[in-house]
Design a protein around this motif. Structure first.
Motif, PDB file in Angstrom:
ATOM      1  N   LEU A  51       0.803  -1.222   0.000  1.00  0.00           N
ATOM      2  CA  LEU A  51       0.000   0.000   0.000  1.00  0.00           C
ATOM      3  C   LEU A  51       0.839   1.277   0.000  1.00  0.00           C
ATOM      4  O   LEU A  51       0.522   2.215  -0.735  1.00  0.00           O
ATOM      5  N   GLN A  97       0.778   4.094  -3.182  1.00  0.00           N
ATOM      6  CA  GLN A  97       0.449   5.508  -3.036  1.00  0.00           C
ATOM      7  C   GLN A  97       1.393   6.426  -3.803  1.00  0.00           C
ATOM      8  O   GLN A  97       1.078   7.599  -4.015  1.00  0.00           O
ATOM      9  N   THR A 153      -4.761   3.711 -10.102  1.00  0.00           N
ATOM     10  CA  THR A 153      -4.415   2.449  -9.441  1.00  0.00           C
ATOM     11  C   THR A 153      -5.639   1.630  -9.027  1.00  0.00           C
ATOM     12  O   THR A 153      -5.532   0.757  -8.172  1.00  0.00           O
ATOM     13  N   LYS A 154      -6.804   1.912  -9.630  1.00  0.00           N
ATOM     14  CA  LYS A 154      -8.014   1.191  -9.244  1.00  0.00           C
ATOM     15  C   LYS A 154      -7.879  -0.307  -9.517  1.00  0.00           C
ATOM     16  O   LYS A 154      -8.297  -1.143  -8.701  1.00  0.00           O
ATOM     17  N   GLN A 196      -5.572  -1.735  -6.879  1.00  0.00           N
ATOM     18  CA  GLN A 196      -6.237  -1.853  -5.589  1.00  0.00           C
ATOM     19  C   GLN A 196      -7.175  -3.060  -5.568  1.00  0.00           C
ATOM     20  O   GLN A 196      -7.261  -3.774  -4.558  1.00  0.00           O
ATOM     21  N   SER A 204      -8.030   0.928   0.166  1.00  0.00           N
ATOM     22  CA  SER A 204      -6.695   1.537   0.188  1.00  0.00           C
ATOM     23  C   SER A 204      -6.754   3.029   0.516  1.00  0.00           C
ATOM     24  O   SER A 204      -5.802   3.583   1.071  1.00  0.00           O
ATOM     25  N   SER A 205      -7.878   3.682   0.181  1.00  0.00           N
ATOM     26  CA  SER A 205      -8.011   5.119   0.441  1.00  0.00           C
ATOM     27  C   SER A 205      -8.014   5.438   1.929  1.00  0.00           C
ATOM     28  O   SER A 205      -7.654   6.547   2.337  1.00  0.00           O
TER      29      SER A 205
END
Length: 320
Positions: A183, A187, A193-194, A197, A260-261
């Motif tokens: 992760l 970033q 990066t969808k 993820q 991930s957000s």
């Protein structure tokens, strides 16, 4: 930026453990002690199980494999992290080095999680079907289960590492972590990066969620069988492995099985220390040292090998 990524070698920079330089030596000593205890404990278990014929059973076969895996797993992260602490400045790692570290981290960590599921199944068979145990858990089955966990971990790590490191990375290559975790590196990417993820989530489902579900099912049957056991020692032995399972899967799930957000670097640091330093140190203590048979063999073997060496050294000094 794309041209820079293709022509200039990319260097990632790790952030220090603490901004207070006086704290760095203390953190270094603590982590070094945990790493050394992990190496000594896991190597002792591996060597004793391999050399003692009385321990050549499926349960100890899996235990020795887990101990060897823990040594390799922690050695992927610990030496570089300790070297960075000792240097007292921001350490760098190349793109190739970062990809290599991430590959072995996913490979060994994934195989380790699947190995815990295999050990839970082995424990279920030993408790619920003791008369058929040697038939169900034959050596062929044991070797295939270990090989399957390694092959699956290898394939998942290889595919995911290749996918991730085909991304373009921005100018700011400061990894807010002490190793190349998925992760924090994700970033730093400049591209969308969808897909990556989604790949992280899919890999975590295979490596974490499915094995943990199998462990839970195994323990449900184990509990049912344990309630029929009158011996408190038998119950204690059956549940002695549960703390490490909960610690390992709890920490990994907390980091990877959420969007991930919402990833928090501060929480990531703390939890990562647990499953890269603390858990490998605790495994030989919980899995092995609380096992009376293995404790007796370890005491006998260490006594047989260490005491004669001390006697020989003492005799030599007297002769001189």
């Amino acid at each position: 930026m794309a041209g820079e990524n293709q022509t200039m070698p990319i260097q990632f920079h790790f952030c220090p453990f603490s901004n207070v330089h006086e704290v760095q030596p203390l953190i270094f000593v603590i982590l070094l002690l945990m790493y050394l205890i992990s190496l000594c404990g896991n190597s002792a278990v591996t060597l004793v199980v391999c050399t003692e014929r009385s321990l050549h059973t499926p349960m100890y076969f899996f235990l020795a494999n887990l101990a060897a895996m823990e040594m390799c797993y922690s050695s992927v992260i610990a030496p570089l992290a300790l070297a960075n602490l000792l240097s007292g400045r921001k350490a760098t790692i190349s793109l190739t080095g970062c990809g290599t570290q991430m590959f072995f981290f996913i490979f060994l960590g994934g195989a380790d999680c699947m190995r815990l599921a295999v050990m839970a199944f082995d424990q279920y068979v030993a408790i619920s079907h003791p008369l058929r145990y040697t038939v169900i858990m034959s050596w062929t089955v044991c070797v295939r289960l270990v090989a399957a966990s390694l092959v699956l971990g290898f394939l998942l790590a290889l595919q995911f590492t290749i996918l991730l490191f085909h991304l373009l990375f921005c100018d700011t290559n400061n990894i807010n972590h002490f190793y190349c975790d998925v992760l924090p590196v994700l970033q730093l990417a400049c591209a969308d990066t969808k897909i990556h993820q989604a790949a992280v989530f899919a890999v975590c489902i295979i490596i974490l969620a499915i094995p943990f579900l199998l462990i839970c099912i195994s323990y449900i049957f184990i509990v049912d069988a344990i309630l029929k056991i009158r011996s408190s020692a038998g119950r204690h032995r059956a549940f002695s492995t549960l703390p490490v399972v909960l610690l390992q899967y709890g920490c990994c799930s907390f980091i990877y099985l959420h969007p991930s957000s919402s990833y928090s670097p501060q929480q990531g640091w703390v939890v990562s220390v647990v499953y890269t330093f603390v858990t490998p140190m605790l495994n030989p203590l919980i899995y092995s040292m609380r096992n009376k048979e293995l404790k007796d063999v370890l005491s006998r073997v260490l006594g047989r090998k260490v005491i004669p060496q001390i006697s020989d050294s003492f005799g030599t000094s007297l002769h001189k």
